[in-house]
Design a protein around this motif. Structure first.
Motif, short mmCIF file in Angstrom:
data_model
loop_
_atom_site.label_atom_id
_atom_site.label_comp_id
_atom_site.label_asym_id
_atom_site.label_seq_id
_atom_site.Cartn_x
_atom_site.Cartn_y
_atom_site.Cartn_z
N ARG A 90 35.45 39.26 41.93
CA ARG A 90 34.89 38.18 41.12
C ARG A 90 35.03 36.83 41.82
O ARG A 90 34.11 36.01 41.79
CB ARG A 90 35.54 38.15 39.73
N SER A 91 36.18 36.60 42.43
CA SER A 91 36.35 35.33 43.14
C SER A 91 35.41 35.24 44.34
O SER A 91 34.90 34.15 44.66
CB SER A 91 37.81 35.16 43.58
N ARG A 92 35.14 36.38 44.97
CA ARG A 92 34.17 36.39 46.07
C ARG A 92 32.78 36.06 45.55
O ARG A 92 32.03 35.31 46.20
CB ARG A 92 34.15 37.76 46.75
N ARG A 116 41.15 53.24 34.40
CA ARG A 116 40.62 53.04 35.75
C ARG A 116 39.45 52.08 35.77
O ARG A 116 39.37 51.21 36.63
CB ARG A 116 40.18 54.39 36.34
N ASP A 120 37.16 56.84 44.57
CA ASP A 120 38.30 56.70 43.67
C ASP A 120 38.33 57.92 42.74
O ASP A 120 37.60 57.99 41.75
CB ASP A 120 38.19 55.40 42.87
N HIS A 126 35.65 44.69 38.43
CA HIS A 126 37.06 45.00 38.21
C HIS A 126 37.83 45.22 39.52
O HIS A 126 39.05 45.35 39.49
CB HIS A 126 37.20 46.22 37.30
N LEU A 127 37.12 45.29 40.63
CA LEU A 127 37.82 45.44 41.90
C LEU A 127 38.54 44.14 42.25
O LEU A 127 37.99 43.04 42.09
CB LEU A 127 36.84 45.81 43.01
N THR A 128 39.73 44.25 42.73
CA THR A 128 40.56 43.07 43.04
C THR A 128 39.84 42.12 43.99
O THR A 128 39.38 42.53 45.07
CB THR A 128 41.89 43.51 43.66
N GLY A 129 39.73 40.88 43.58
CA GLY A 129 39.17 39.85 44.42
C GLY A 129 37.66 39.74 44.41
O GLY A 129 37.11 38.77 44.94
N ARG A 164 39.13 43.99 29.59
CA ARG A 164 38.13 42.93 29.52
C ARG A 164 36.79 43.45 29.00
O ARG A 164 36.14 42.82 28.16
CB ARG A 164 37.95 42.29 30.90
N SER A 172 42.36 45.97 32.38
CA SER A 172 42.85 44.84 31.59
C SER A 172 42.25 44.77 30.20
O SER A 172 42.64 43.93 29.38
CB SER A 172 42.55 43.53 32.33
N ASP A 204 38.74 32.32 31.45
CA ASP A 204 38.87 33.76 31.60
C ASP A 204 39.89 34.32 30.61
O ASP A 204 40.65 35.23 30.93
CB ASP A 204 39.28 34.10 33.04
#
Length: 326
Positions: free
Chosen positions: A281-283, A54, A173, A276-279, A60, A58, A242
């Motif tokens: 890091r790009s934000r 959880r 979660d 680790h939450l989707t999106g 990382r 990945s 990455d």
């Protein structure tokens, strides 16, 4: 006349390396590594059986942890008075340290090696005074290398907004919370043996102090969280790429920065779980104008209270049994 080949390590020297590696920081204090000594080559192996489905789906953070262990391993070899070369790899053997001939350690390397046993994960408030500029510059310089950037985050209002959102998600979660509870070690004192995060090391405060989000972690509004972030000394560890190698290199860079802070009487802690939450890091890249992919957020400062070391597994468990990796 042909120069003599580098001498193999003695059992005492192998013990020095193992103790240094054992003190590296790791995700949930899981210590996901083992050592394999082959004459003048030392392999650091990734224990993929130590997984956090959880928190770290990945793997990382596990690689960041192994990168920090490699940094400690290299410093220990140099402190023994030996030259060495570190080569990252892309399999279960994440790095091989090839040990060379005798070489007097530099004052800097020896200072960082001595800091290994003093480094702590400080999930508490810091003193409110800022770290001197010269100290900050030294911490950044220790971690930065080709492809690795340690940057002070701008737009703290945006960082607060994203961290607040992540905290709310992680609090609700249930799978994440069950996993965190399993990895919360109910151990106390300075000589505890095992893994996991000691209950005493966790903070009931909000981010960024809390570090690990639990069901009762407070979520201040964005304005308050922005103010709290502004009172901290923060660095975002970014990489140009990455890949697995990038993650290992980021972990090693973070550890060098952390040990430099430790050598200067500071303490620190790391935030990775929101990344680790989707999106998210790009934000962060777009909102904070980061120069690369964020891998971790490092907070550091002068301790308001002392921090005890986390428990460690017995050194014997760091070496794979006959027949392979455990």
């Amino acid at each position: 006349m042909t120069a003599a080949a580098p001498a193999a390590l003695t059992s005492e020297q192998i013990g020095v390396l193992a103790r240094a590696v054992s003190r590296a920081p790791s995700v949930h204090n899981s210590q996901p590594w083992q050592l394999l000594v082959r004459g003048t080559e030392v392999d650091l192996l990734e224990r993929r059986d130590v997984g956090l489905r959880r928190h770290d789906p990945s793997g990382r953070d596990r690689l960041l942890s192994c990168g920090a262990a490699v940094a400690n391993l290299e410093l220990a070899v140099r402190a023994l008075g030996r030259d060495c070369h570190v080569g990252f790899r892309d399999d279960d053997v994440v790095a091989t340290v090839t040990i060379g001939r005798p070489r007097t350690p530099s004052a800097r390397d020896f200072a960082l090696y001595q800091a290994i046993n003093r480094r702590r994960s400080h999930r508490r408030h810091f003193y409110h005074n800022r770290v001197p500029a010269a100290v900050h510059t030294a911490v950044v310089a220790a971690g930065e290398t080709t492809g690795i950037h340690l940057v002070v985050p701008g737009r703290l209002d945006k960082l607060a907004e994203l961290l607040g959102f992540a905290t709310r998600v992680l609090r609700e979660d249930r799978g994440y919370q069950r996993e965190l509870e399993l990895w919360t070690a109910h151990t106390h004192g300075w000589e505890a043996i095992g893994d996991g995060v000691p209950e005493d090391a966790l903070s009931p405060e909000a981010l960024p102090v809390a570090g690990l989000v639990r069901t009762g972690t407070p979520v201040p509004d964005d304005v308050v969280l922005t103010e709290r972030l502004a009172a901290e000394n923060l660095l975002v560890v970014c990489t140009d790429g990455d890949t697995r190698t990038d993650h290992l290199a980021a972990g090693a860079a973070l550890q060098r920065a952390w040990l430099t802070a430790t050598a200067k009487a500071l303490v620190g802690s790391v935030l990775t779980q929101p990344l680790h939450l989707t999106g998210l890091r790009s934000r962060l890249v777009s909102e904070l104008a980061l120069p690369g992919v964020p891998q971790a957020i490092f907070r550091y400062g002068y301790p308001a209270v002392p921090s005890a070391p986390s428990p460690r597994l017995p050194l014997g468990e760091m070496f794979p049994p006959p027949g392979g990796l455990r």
